[in-house]
Design a protein around this motif. Structure first.
Motif, PDB file in Angstrom:
ATOM      1  N   ASP A  97       0.837  -1.191   0.000  1.00  0.00           N
ATOM      2  CA  ASP A  97       0.000   0.000   0.000  1.00  0.00           C
ATOM      3  C   ASP A  97       0.881   1.252   0.000  1.00  0.00           C
ATOM      4  O   ASP A  97       1.718   1.429   0.879  1.00  0.00           O
ATOM      5  CB  ASP A  97      -0.898   0.005   1.239  1.00  0.00           C
ATOM      6  N   GLY A  98       0.718   2.075  -1.011  1.00  0.00           N
ATOM      7  CA  GLY A  98       1.524   3.300  -1.119  1.00  0.00           C
ATOM      8  C   GLY A  98       2.821   3.126  -1.887  1.00  0.00           C
ATOM      9  O   GLY A  98       3.527   4.095  -2.138  1.00  0.00           O
ATOM     10  N   ALA A  99       3.120   1.881  -2.279  1.00  0.00           N
ATOM     11  CA  ALA A  99       4.375   1.618  -2.996  1.00  0.00           C
ATOM     12  C   ALA A  99       4.335   2.194  -4.415  1.00  0.00           C
ATOM     13  O   ALA A  99       3.292   2.241  -5.058  1.00  0.00           O
ATOM     14  CB  ALA A  99       4.632   0.123  -3.050  1.00  0.00           C
ATOM     15  N   SER A 100       5.496   2.610  -4.898  1.00  0.00           N
ATOM     16  CA  SER A 100       5.586   3.196  -6.236  1.00  0.00           C
ATOM     17  C   SER A 100       5.643   2.134  -7.318  1.00  0.00           C
ATOM     18  O   SER A 100       6.244   1.076  -7.147  1.00  0.00           O
ATOM     19  CB  SER A 100       6.840   4.069  -6.326  1.00  0.00           C
ATOM     20  N   LEU A 101       4.991   2.407  -8.434  1.00  0.00           N
ATOM     21  CA  LEU A 101       5.073   1.528  -9.605  1.00  0.00           C
ATOM     22  C   LEU A 101       6.057   2.094 -10.621  1.00  0.00           C
ATOM     23  O   LEU A 101       6.236   1.538 -11.703  1.00  0.00           O
ATOM     24  CB  LEU A 101       3.701   1.393 -10.280  1.00  0.00           C
ATOM     25  N   LEU A 102       6.672   3.199 -10.269  1.00  0.00           N
ATOM     26  CA  LEU A 102       7.556   3.896 -11.212  1.00  0.00           C
ATOM     27  C   LEU A 102       9.001   3.450 -11.063  1.00  0.00           C
ATOM     28  O   LEU A 102       9.841   3.722 -11.909  1.00  0.00           O
ATOM     29  CB  LEU A 102       7.453   5.407 -10.994  1.00  0.00           C
ATOM     30  N   GLU A 103       9.304   2.777  -9.986  1.00  0.00           N
ATOM     31  CA  GLU A 103      10.663   2.297  -9.766  1.00  0.00           C
ATOM     32  C   GLU A 103      10.582   1.086  -8.835  1.00  0.00           C
ATOM     33  O   GLU A 103       9.570   0.847  -8.217  1.00  0.00           O
ATOM     34  CB  GLU A 103      11.523   3.382  -9.132  1.00  0.00           C
ATOM     35  N   GLY A 104      11.645   0.314  -8.793  1.00  0.00           N
ATOM     36  CA  GLY A 104      11.615  -0.864  -7.954  1.00  0.00           C
ATOM     37  C   GLY A 104      11.143  -2.087  -8.710  1.00  0.00           C
ATOM     38  O   GLY A 104      11.078  -2.078  -9.945  1.00  0.00           O
ATOM     39  N   ASP A 105      10.794  -3.157  -7.983  1.00  0.00           N
ATOM     40  CA  ASP A 105      10.479  -4.420  -8.671  1.00  0.00           C
ATOM     41  C   ASP A 105       8.987  -4.618  -8.908  1.00  0.00           C
ATOM     42  O   ASP A 105       8.533  -5.711  -9.190  1.00  0.00           O
ATOM     43  CB  ASP A 105      11.068  -5.594  -7.892  1.00  0.00           C
ATOM     44  N   LEU A 106       8.218  -3.559  -8.764  1.00  0.00           N
ATOM     45  CA  LEU A 106       6.796  -3.602  -9.097  1.00  0.00           C
ATOM     46  C   LEU A 106       6.523  -2.580 -10.189  1.00  0.00           C
ATOM     47  O   LEU A 106       6.725  -1.387  -9.989  1.00  0.00           O
ATOM     48  CB  LEU A 106       5.955  -3.266  -7.858  1.00  0.00           C
ATOM     49  N   HIS A 107       6.131  -3.058 -11.361  1.00  0.00           N
ATOM     50  CA  HIS A 107       5.835  -2.096 -12.420  1.00  0.00           C
ATOM     51  C   HIS A 107       4.901  -2.683 -13.474  1.00  0.00           C
ATOM     52  O   HIS A 107       4.598  -3.877 -13.465  1.00  0.00           O
ATOM     53  CB  HIS A 107       7.121  -1.601 -13.071  1.00  0.00           C
ATOM     54  N   LEU A 108       4.458  -1.823 -14.378  1.00  0.00           N
ATOM     55  CA  LEU A 108       3.559  -2.219 -15.454  1.00  0.00           C
ATOM     56  C   LEU A 108       4.253  -1.985 -16.786  1.00  0.00           C
ATOM     57  O   LEU A 108       5.034  -1.051 -16.936  1.00  0.00           O
ATOM     58  CB  LEU A 108       2.263  -1.399 -15.398  1.00  0.00           C
ATOM     59  N   LEU A 109       3.945  -2.859 -17.761  1.00  0.00           N
ATOM     60  CA  LEU A 109       4.506  -2.717 -19.103  1.00  0.00           C
ATOM     61  C   LEU A 109       3.370  -2.434 -20.082  1.00  0.00           C
ATOM     62  O   LEU A 109       2.268  -2.933 -19.915  1.00  0.00           O
ATOM     63  CB  LEU A 109       5.242  -3.996 -19.511  1.00  0.00           C
ATOM     64  N   PRO A 110       3.631  -1.611 -21.097  1.00  0.00           N
ATOM     65  CA  PRO A 110       2.569  -1.197 -22.015  1.00  0.00           C
ATOM     66  C   PRO A 110       1.981  -2.354 -22.806  1.00  0.00           C
ATOM     67  O   PRO A 110       2.637  -3.377 -23.031  1.00  0.00           O
ATOM     68  CB  PRO A 110       3.271  -0.192 -22.936  1.00  0.00           C
ATOM     69  N   ARG A 111       0.752  -2.177 -23.238  1.00  0.00           N
ATOM     70  CA  ARG A 111       0.070  -3.143 -24.087  1.00  0.00           C
ATOM     71  C   ARG A 111       0.822  -3.297 -25.403  1.00  0.00           C
ATOM     72  O   ARG A 111       1.335  -2.335 -25.953  1.00  0.00           O
ATOM     73  CB  ARG A 111      -1.348  -2.641 -24.354  1.00  0.00           C
ATOM     74  N   GLU A 112       0.888  -4.516 -25.867  1.00  0.00           N
ATOM     75  CA  GLU A 112       1.489  -4.774 -27.179  1.00  0.00           C
ATOM     76  C   GLU A 112       0.423  -5.389 -28.069  1.00  0.00           C
ATOM     77  O   GLU A 112      -0.223  -6.351 -27.692  1.00  0.00           O
ATOM     78  CB  GLU A 112       2.686  -5.717 -27.042  1.00  0.00           C
ATOM     79  N   GLY A 113       0.243  -4.836 -29.239  1.00  0.00           N
ATOM     80  CA  GLY A 113      -0.758  -5.361 -30.144  1.00  0.00           C
ATOM     81  C   GLY A 113      -2.138  -4.805 -29.865  1.00  0.00           C
ATOM     82  O   GLY A 113      -2.335  -3.941 -29.022  1.00  0.00           O
TER      83      GLY A 113
END
Length: 197
Positions: free
Chosen positions: A131-147
């Motif tokens: 809770d409150g963790a950043s998705l912009l750095e570190g080992d939690l992140h999102l990758l853009p849709r492909e296709g």
DNA sequence: CATATGATTCCA
DNA sequence: GGAATCATATGA
């Protein structure tokens, strides 16, 4: 060697939750060696949205929800399941996108399922510790849709208490995915039937 | 302090 | 259809 796109950054999240919820269908979420493709989301749009936790204002629970975009908002529901959200829009707006279902792609046990918000958070180990963790750095992140992706729309699930706000078409899903939590009642955008053609 | 309840899932 | 299970929100 495989090309790997950079993680989704601040400008992606600094938009209305409705825009982000739709944009996240088909995106991938990565955490602690696990990768999954997001196939179902819901938008929650701040204090005026009576289905959104922001309706209660700034409390201990909603601290992260009212924080900066690009961070996680995780809460416990029904005493035993956790729900993972991505904070959107601008700080203080109380906008967030609930991740409701995903297709496991890698790093999971063979029969792991993520077709529901509680099951997704459990499978990806997205608990309240984040809770409150950043998705912009570190080992939690999102990758853009492909296709390409065919996106279906329906009312949000499990918010009947919110009156007319429960009817807003703010749930989005991949029409061609077999990993959506439940088929929408609407005939438009119903996921591909598993039984009949 | 007491009580009702929930952005769910699983079982009968 | 109903239970499980507990932190939070709300009101006395």
């Amino acid at each position: 060697m495989t090309f790997s796109p950079p993680p989704l950054a601040l400008p992606f999240f600094a938009r209305d939750a409705l825009v982000v919820a739709r944009a996240l269908i088909g995106a991938r979420i990565v955490h602690r060696g696990k990768v999954a493709r997001i196939v179902e989301t819901e938008a929650y749009r701040g204090p005026k949205d009576l289905a959104c936790h922001a309706r209660a204002g700034l409390t201990k629970r909603t601290r992260a929800l009212f924080g900066p975009p690009g961070r996680a908002y995780v809460f416990l529901v029904y005493g035993m399941y956790e729900c993972f959200n991505v904070v959107c829009n601008e700080e203080g707006s109380g906008h967030a996108v609930l991740l409701r279902a995903a297709e496991p792609l890698g790093g999971f046990d063979e029969r792991t399922e993520a077709d529901g918000p509680g099951k997704l958070a459990r499978a990806m180990k997205l608990g309240r510790a984040l809770d409150g963790a950043s998705l912009l750095e570190g080992d939690l992140h999102l990758l853009p849709r492909e296709g390409r992706v065919r996106i279906g729309v329906s009312a949000r699930v499990g918010v009947a208490y919110a009156g007319t706000w429960a009817d807003k078409p703010w749930r989005f899903f991949d029409r061609d995915s077999d990993h959506v939590s439940r088929p929408p009642k609407s005939a438009i955008g119903r996921p591909r039937s598993k039984g009949h053609p």
